[in-house]
Design a protein around this motif. Structure first.
Motif, PDB file in Angstrom:
ATOM      1  N   MET A  66      38.490  41.503  48.992  1.00 20.16           N
ATOM      2  CA  MET A  66      39.344  41.526  47.809  1.00 20.16           C
ATOM      3  C   MET A  66      38.486  41.505  46.558  1.00 20.16           C
ATOM      4  N   THR A  67      38.801  42.376  45.612  1.00 29.22           N
ATOM      5  CA  THR A  67      38.141  42.344  44.317  1.00 29.22           C
ATOM      6  C   THR A  67      39.005  41.567  43.334  1.00 29.22           C
ATOM      7  N   LEU A  68      38.406  40.606  42.667  1.00 31.64           N
ATOM      8  CA  LEU A  68      39.078  39.849  41.621  1.00 31.64           C
ATOM      9  C   LEU A  68      38.531  40.347  40.287  1.00 31.64           C
ATOM     10  N   SER A  69      39.430  40.814  39.427  1.00 34.43           N
ATOM     11  CA  SER A  69      39.030  41.343  38.131  1.00 34.43           C
ATOM     12  C   SER A  69      39.789  40.641  37.012  1.00 34.43           C
ATOM     13  N   LYS A  70      39.059  40.214  36.007  1.00 33.40           N
ATOM     14  CA  LYS A  70      39.683  39.640  34.814  1.00 33.40           C
ATOM     15  C   LYS A  70      39.644  40.679  33.708  1.00 33.40           C
ATOM     16  N   VAL A  71      40.786  40.901  33.090  1.00 36.25           N
ATOM     17  CA  VAL A  71      40.885  41.906  32.031  1.00 36.25           C
ATOM     18  C   VAL A  71      40.390  41.332  30.720  1.00 36.25           C
ATOM     19  N   LYS A  72      39.429  41.998  30.124  1.00 33.37           N
ATOM     20  CA  LYS A  72      38.863  41.566  28.855  1.00 33.37           C
ATOM     21  C   LYS A  72      39.541  42.327  27.717  1.00 33.37           C
ATOM     22  N   LYS A  73      40.381  41.645  26.951  1.00 34.56           N
ATOM     23  CA  LYS A  73      41.062  42.276  25.817  1.00 34.56           C
ATOM     24  C   LYS A  73      40.983  41.396  24.595  1.00 34.56           C
TER      25      LYS A  73
ATOM     26  N   ALA B  30      48.203  45.284  31.238  1.00 32.08           N
ATOM     27  CA  ALA B  30      47.772  43.889  31.329  1.00 32.08           C
ATOM     28  C   ALA B  30      47.875  43.136  30.010  1.00 32.08           C
ATOM     29  N   LYS B  31      48.295  41.892  30.121  1.00 32.61           N
ATOM     30  CA  LYS B  31      48.181  40.962  29.009  1.00 32.61           C
ATOM     31  C   LYS B  31      46.715  40.531  28.914  1.00 32.61           C
ATOM     32  N   PRO B  32      46.287  39.985  27.778  1.00 34.44           N
ATOM     33  CA  PRO B  32      44.910  39.498  27.677  1.00 34.44           C
ATOM     34  C   PRO B  32      44.595  38.472  28.770  1.00 34.44           C
ATOM     35  N   ASP B  33      43.431  38.603  29.378  1.00 32.08           N
ATOM     36  CA  ASP B  33      42.958  37.689  30.428  1.00 32.08           C
ATOM     37  C   ASP B  33      43.747  37.796  31.731  1.00 32.08           C
ATOM     38  N   ALA B  34      44.520  38.859  31.895  1.00 31.89           N
ATOM     39  CA  ALA B  34      45.253  39.058  33.150  1.00 31.89           C
ATOM     40  C   ALA B  34      44.273  39.236  34.309  1.00 31.89           C
ATOM     41  N   MET B  35      44.751  38.963  35.507  1.00 26.46           N
ATOM     42  CA  MET B  35      43.924  39.140  36.705  1.00 26.46           C
ATOM     43  C   MET B  35      44.465  40.296  37.540  1.00 26.46           C
ATOM     44  N   ILE B  36      43.548  41.124  38.032  1.00 22.14           N
ATOM     45  CA  ILE B  36      43.888  42.215  38.940  1.00 22.14           C
ATOM     46  C   ILE B  36      43.176  41.967  40.261  1.00 22.14           C
ATOM     47  N   VAL B  37      43.930  41.888  41.343  1.00 22.52           N
ATOM     48  CA  VAL B  37      43.358  41.694  42.675  1.00 22.52           C
ATOM     49  C   VAL B  37      43.582  42.965  43.483  1.00 22.52           C
ATOM     50  N   THR B  38      42.521  43.459  44.095  1.00 27.47           N
ATOM     51  CA  THR B  38      42.595  44.702  44.858  1.00 27.47           C
ATOM     52  C   THR B  38      42.158  44.449  46.294  1.00 27.47           C
ATOM     53  N   ASP B  39      42.944  44.915  47.251  1.00 21.97           N
ATOM     54  CA  ASP B  39      42.677  44.637  48.666  1.00 21.97           C
ATOM     55  C   ASP B  39      41.939  45.796  49.349  1.00 21.97           C
TER      56      ASP B  39
ATOM     57  N   ASP C  97      50.755  39.579  33.745  1.00 22.55           N
ATOM     58  CA  ASP C  97      49.555  38.739  33.700  1.00 22.55           C
ATOM     59  C   ASP C  97      48.854  38.615  35.048  1.00 22.55           C
ATOM     60  N   PHE C  98      49.380  39.311  36.064  1.00 23.90           N
ATOM     61  CA  PHE C  98      48.731  39.303  37.381  1.00 23.90           C
ATOM     62  C   PHE C  98      49.144  40.571  38.121  1.00 23.90           C
ATOM     63  N   PHE C  99      48.175  41.194  38.792  1.00 24.57           N
ATOM     64  CA  PHE C  99      48.425  42.430  39.536  1.00 24.57           C
ATOM     65  C   PHE C  99      47.823  42.325  40.928  1.00 24.57           C
ATOM     66  N   PHE C 100      48.510  42.935  41.897  1.00 27.68           N
ATOM     67  CA  PHE C 100      47.951  43.039  43.241  1.00 27.68           C
ATOM     68  C   PHE C 100      48.101  44.477  43.715  1.00 27.68           C
TER      69      PHE C 100
END
Length: 212
Positions: free
Chosen positions: A205-212, A150-159, A128-131
């Motif tokens: 940092m990019t903050l991304s919310k996964v839409k599923k 990713a689970k639904p609504d998971a967040m992916i943060v990219t540096d 549910d969260f990725f870096f």
């Protein structure tokens, strides 16, 4: 960017002996000084806490600085899986996470991250969260795997997405990965399964919310 980040760190960062020891251990082991900034680390902790994430995947461990920041966000009932190319880096990271009190909550998979991500996908693992903070050449590949995992609504943060500001400022000193980040940023912004925004903190940092 440097002036702004210096200001942010000076106002919002407090002394942290555990993280300072991590930085020292990285230096003593001759590893590159490329951990996230203090404020970026604080942001990671806050994001994990605010999202309630309990199962985190980190791509790129280095000495464990970001791992500690992530783990601090999920408390006593979370789990961190960290992918690291170098065995010696993973060992140092685990040592530092252990000192920080997370020995039972972290595990490491060593070797090329794409191979580890493939194993996780085959094992039907979900997070549910990725870096993502590893080699820039594979950022798009890492991102696509994270979306799959990713689970639904998971967040992916990219540096490192601003590459010292060089993605936007032609007068800024370019990084080796400047062009890669320009391409990556466009890909993220237009990804059909992501809602994303860049936060200009640290090296971006990019903050991304996964839409599923």
């Amino acid at each position: 960017m440097k002036i702004i980040n210096t200001y942010i760190d000076s106002v919002f960062h407090t002394q942290d002996s555990i993280l300072e020891e991590v930085i020292t251990s990285i230096q003593e082991n001759g590893m590159p000084a490329i951990s996230v900034s203090a404020s970026s680390g604080k942001l990671l902790t806050m994001l994990v806490s605010m999202t309630g994430a309990k199962n985190i995947l980190e791509v790129g461990a280095l000495g464990g600085y970001s791992g500690i920041c992530l783990a601090r966000g999920f408390g006593s009932d979370g789990k961190l899986t960290s992918l690291e190319l170098e065995e010696k880096y993973a060992q140092l990271a685990y040592s530092n996470l252990t000192k920080a009190g997370f020995a039972e909550q972290v595990s490491y998979m060593t070797g090329p991250a794409l191979q580890s991500l493939e194993k996780l996908e085959q094992g039907n693992e979900r997070f549910d969260f990725f870096f993502i903070d590893a080699d820039k050449d594979n950022y798009e590949n890492y991102l696509n795997y994270c979306v799959k995992l990713a689970k639904p609504d998971a967040m992916i943060v990219t540096d490192n997405v601003l590459a010292n500001g060089s993605v936007a400022d032609s007068n800024a000193q370019p990084k080796r990965y400047t062009e890669l980040m320009k391409k990556f940023n466009i890909a993220v912004a237009n990804h059909p399964q992501l809602e994303s925004i860049i936060i200009p903190i640290g090296d971006g940092m990019t903050l991304s919310k996964v839409k599923k």
